[in-house]
Write a protein that holds these residues in place. Structure first.
Motif, PDB file in Angstrom:
ATOM      1  N   GLY A  11      55.338  29.356  52.846  1.00 17.56           N
ATOM      2  CA  GLY A  11      54.507  29.962  53.864  1.00 17.56           C
ATOM      3  C   GLY A  11      53.029  29.869  53.526  1.00 17.56           C
ATOM      4  N   THR A  12      52.224  30.714  54.129  1.00 17.07           N
ATOM      5  CA  THR A  12      50.791  30.697  53.920  1.00 17.07           C
ATOM      6  C   THR A  12      50.357  31.878  53.080  1.00 17.07           C
ATOM      7  N   VAL A  13      49.142  31.778  52.552  1.00 20.49           N
ATOM      8  CA  VAL A  13      48.623  32.854  51.724  1.00 20.49           C
ATOM      9  C   VAL A  13      48.500  34.126  52.556  1.00 20.49           C
ATOM     10  N   THR A  14      49.027  35.195  52.033  1.00 20.77           N
ATOM     11  CA  THR A  14      49.011  36.468  52.741  1.00 20.77           C
ATOM     12  C   THR A  14      47.654  37.118  52.603  1.00 20.77           C
ATOM     13  N   SER A  15      47.051  37.541  53.717  1.00 17.38           N
ATOM     14  CA  SER A  15      45.729  38.149  53.668  1.00 17.38           C
ATOM     15  C   SER A  15      45.789  39.635  53.413  1.00 17.38           C
ATOM     16  N   THR A  16      46.894  40.271  53.729  1.00 20.04           N
ATOM     17  CA  THR A  16      47.044  41.692  53.454  1.00 20.04           C
ATOM     18  C   THR A  16      48.363  41.915  52.761  1.00 20.04           C
ATOM     19  N   LEU A  17      48.450  42.974  51.976  1.00 22.15           N
ATOM     20  CA  LEU A  17      49.653  43.251  51.233  1.00 22.15           C
ATOM     21  C   LEU A  17      50.466  44.301  51.959  1.00 22.15           C
ATOM     22  N   THR A  18      50.223  45.530  51.669  1.00 21.13           N
ATOM     23  CA  THR A  18      50.814  46.647  52.390  1.00 21.13           C
ATOM     24  C   THR A  18      49.713  47.667  52.517  1.00 21.13           C
ATOM     25  N   ALA A  19      49.989  48.740  53.216  1.00 18.28           N
ATOM     26  CA  ALA A  19      48.978  49.778  53.375  1.00 18.28           C
ATOM     27  C   ALA A  19      48.577  50.368  52.036  1.00 18.28           C
ATOM     28  N   THR A  20      49.454  50.263  51.038  1.00 17.49           N
ATOM     29  CA  THR A  20      49.168  50.880  49.748  1.00 17.49           C
ATOM     30  C   THR A  20      48.511  49.941  48.763  1.00 17.49           C
ATOM     31  N   THR A  21      48.427  48.643  49.082  1.00 17.35           N
ATOM     32  CA  THR A  21      47.942  47.710  48.078  1.00 17.35           C
ATOM     33  C   THR A  21      46.727  46.903  48.514  1.00 17.35           C
ATOM     34  N   ALA A  22      46.133  47.230  49.639  1.00 17.74           N
ATOM     35  CA  ALA A  22      44.977  46.485  50.111  1.00 17.74           C
ATOM     36  C   ALA A  22      43.797  46.664  49.171  1.00 17.74           C
ATOM     37  N   SER A  23      43.014  45.612  48.967  1.00 14.29           N
ATOM     38  CA  SER A  23      41.838  45.666  48.112  1.00 14.29           C
ATOM     39  C   SER A  23      40.755  44.796  48.722  1.00 14.29           C
ATOM     40  N   PRO A  24      39.499  45.301  48.799  1.00 17.52           N
ATOM     41  CA  PRO A  24      38.426  44.517  49.400  1.00 17.52           C
ATOM     42  C   PRO A  24      37.873  43.460  48.457  1.00 17.52           C
ATOM     43  N   GLN A  25      38.223  43.520  47.165  1.00 13.73           N
ATOM     44  CA  GLN A  25      37.680  42.588  46.196  1.00 13.73           C
ATOM     45  C   GLN A  25      38.574  41.372  46.011  1.00 13.73           C
ATOM     46  N   ARG A  26      37.958  40.309  45.485  1.00 11.05           N
ATOM     47  CA  ARG A  26      38.703  39.103  45.169  1.00 11.05           C
ATOM     48  C   ARG A  26      38.937  39.049  43.666  1.00 11.05           C
ATOM     49  N   LEU A  27      39.982  38.347  43.272  1.00 11.45           N
ATOM     50  CA  LEU A  27      40.277  38.213  41.850  1.00 11.45           C
ATOM     51  C   LEU A  27      39.091  37.635  41.095  1.00 11.45           C
ATOM     52  N   THR A  28      38.441  36.633  41.677  1.00 14.28           N
ATOM     53  CA  THR A  28      37.314  35.990  40.995  1.00 14.28           C
ATOM     54  C   THR A  28      36.163  36.950  40.752  1.00 14.28           C
ATOM     55  N   ASP A  29      36.046  37.992  41.574  1.00 14.35           N
ATOM     56  CA  ASP A  29      34.981  38.972  41.398  1.00 14.35           C
ATOM     57  C   ASP A  29      35.255  39.902  40.223  1.00 14.35           C
ATOM     58  N   CYS A  30      36.491  39.919  39.749  1.00 13.83           N
ATOM     59  CA  CYS A  30      36.917  40.936  38.786  1.00 13.83           C
ATOM     60  C   CYS A  30      37.193  40.388  37.395  1.00 13.83           C
ATOM     61  N   VAL A  31      36.980  39.089  37.186  1.00 16.54           N
ATOM     62  CA  VAL A  31      37.167  38.505  35.850  1.00 16.54           C
ATOM     63  C   VAL A  31      35.889  37.784  35.432  1.00 16.54           C
ATOM     64  N   GLY A  32      35.661  37.758  34.122  1.00 15.84           N
ATOM     65  CA  GLY A  32      34.446  37.144  33.623  1.00 15.84           C
ATOM     66  C   GLY A  32      34.631  35.734  33.103  1.00 15.84           C
ATOM     67  N   GLN A  33      35.851  35.389  32.691  1.00 17.61           N
ATOM     68  CA  GLN A  33      36.112  34.057  32.153  1.00 17.61           C
ATOM     69  C   GLN A  33      37.586  33.722  32.336  1.00 17.61           C
ATOM     70  N   THR A  34      37.869  32.425  32.385  1.00 23.29           N
ATOM     71  CA  THR A  34      39.233  31.956  32.606  1.00 23.29           C
ATOM     72  C   THR A  34      39.576  30.890  31.576  1.00 23.29           C
ATOM     73  N   PHE A  35      40.719  31.074  30.905  1.00 23.49           N
ATOM     74  CA  PHE A  35      41.167  30.119  29.900  1.00 23.49           C
ATOM     75  C   PHE A  35      42.539  29.565  30.250  1.00 23.49           C
ATOM     76  N   ILE A  36      42.699  28.266  30.037  1.00 19.62           N
ATOM     77  CA  ILE A  36      44.003  27.601  30.124  1.00 19.62           C
ATOM     78  C   ILE A  36      44.413  27.285  28.696  1.00 19.62           C
ATOM     79  N   ILE A  37      45.553  27.797  28.253  1.00 17.76           N
ATOM     80  CA  ILE A  37      45.997  27.502  26.901  1.00 17.76           C
ATOM     81  C   ILE A  37      47.048  26.393  26.955  1.00 17.76           C
ATOM     82  N   ALA A  38      46.879  25.418  26.069  1.00 16.41           N
ATOM     83  CA  ALA A  38      47.717  24.227  26.134  1.00 16.41           C
ATOM     84  C   ALA A  38      47.891  23.637  24.742  1.00 16.41           C
ATOM     85  N   TYR A  39      48.839  22.718  24.642  1.00 17.36           N
ATOM     86  CA  TYR A  39      49.017  21.932  23.416  1.00 17.36           C
ATOM     87  C   TYR A  39      48.671  20.489  23.775  1.00 17.36           C
ATOM     88  N   ARG A  40      49.661  19.751  24.272  1.00 15.00           N
ATOM     89  CA  ARG A  40      49.387  18.381  24.706  1.00 15.00           C
ATOM     90  C   ARG A  40      49.577  18.199  26.204  1.00 15.00           C
TER      91      ARG A  40
END
Length: 302
Positions: free
Chosen positions: A12-41
């Protein structure tokens, strides 16, 4: 970004709302300072591109093989890889997003609301992908606290990263580097016992795209785990759905439906058997209806 029509139809498509109890006006990107991908090969080009496209500018941390590593268990080597990211998380005054190389995010990953309360100064870990999850409670702000194992995709703070490094040191001492250790299954208890709050998402922000782990089978665990419910269609085809590892564009609908069906059926089974929302938790809750709405509502999607 590559997108598969089979994946689109299945999730399906990305859901824009969750439920009445889980709505949030912020985006994930607004709430983290750095992103790491951990890998070997493992190749990480598609994952990096998918994360970058939604605002999560990522850095790949690759494990460098050291003398003696050949005697270490795969579980301990995995722990060492996460330790690299936890060390970096200590240096940030904002939450850190960490994903493994076989994580496949949904389209619009970084634009989804965070699964944790950004104002919580006692944030321990917030899982973006869950395995064997449980929900304990819903906060007044609408965030779900609970349990998960697996460290495919999650958010930590400097405070919780230090505690996780302490846990890693304890695992190195006992059972030691050469023994198998399900260290990820005890993280919720470890952090909660030290006063931190752990969060589970309404739906998964992506899929564990990796192939079965033989070490899990050898220790009487499920060979593979998949997301039970996704927020939307995946940004690219998981490794398990590819006909050939050397040709990631070659997609196998049969493999795709088999693995996604396994994840959905197992998730529904855990709900019906009272493993996601346990009876004692529901009975002792002061908000049972809210918990039920969350637990059932997350499955009401295609």
């Amino acid at each position: 970004m590559a997108q598969h029509s089979d994946c689109s139809a299945a999730t399906g498509t990305v859901t824009s709302t969750l439920t009445a109890t889980t709505a949030s006006p912020q985006r994930l990107t607004d709430c983290v300072g750095q992103t790491f991908i951990i890998a070997y090969r493992e190749p990480t080009d598609r994952l990096t591109a998918a994360l970058d496209q939604t605002g999560c500018q990522s850095e790949v941390l690759r494990q460098v093989h050291q003398p003696g590593y050949e005697t270490y268990s795969r579980s301990f080597l995995c722990l060492l890889n996460h330790c690299q990211a936890w060390q970096r998380a200590l240096q940030s005054d904002r939450p850190t997003l960490i994903v493994e190389a076989d994580f496949v995010p949904v389209v619009g990953f970084g634009l989804l609301p965070p699964p944790f309360d950004p104002a919580d100064s006692d944030l321990g870990i917030a899982w973006l992908y869950t395995c064997a999850p449980q929900v304990y409670s819903i906060t007044e702000q609408g965030y779900a606290r609970g349990y998960s194992t697996s460290m495919v995709a999650y958010v930590v703070t400097a405070q919780s990263a230090q505690l996780l490094l302490d846990l890693a040191a304890a695992v190195e001492y006992d059972p030691g580097p050469t023994a198998y250790s399900p260290w990820d299954s005890g993280i919720d208890y470890y952090l909660r016992d030290r006063g931190l709050h752990n969060y589970v998402p309404f739906r998964n922000y992506g899929e564990h795209g990796g192939l079965p782990n033989p070490e899990h089978k050898a220790n009487q665990l499920s060979k593979a785990h998949r997301a039970d419910v996704l927020y939307g269609r995946l940004a690219f085809s998981p490794l398990y759905a590819q006909r050939d590892e050397t040709q990631p564009e070659q997609h196998s609908p049969v493999h795709w439906w088999k693995e996604r069906g396994y994840g959905r059926i197992k998730g529904l089974g855990r709900l019906l058997l009272g493993k996601y929302l346990r009876g004692p938790v529901l009975k002792s809750s002061g908000q049972p209806i809210r918990l039920l709405r969350f637990a059932i509502g997350r499955h009401l999607t295609f």
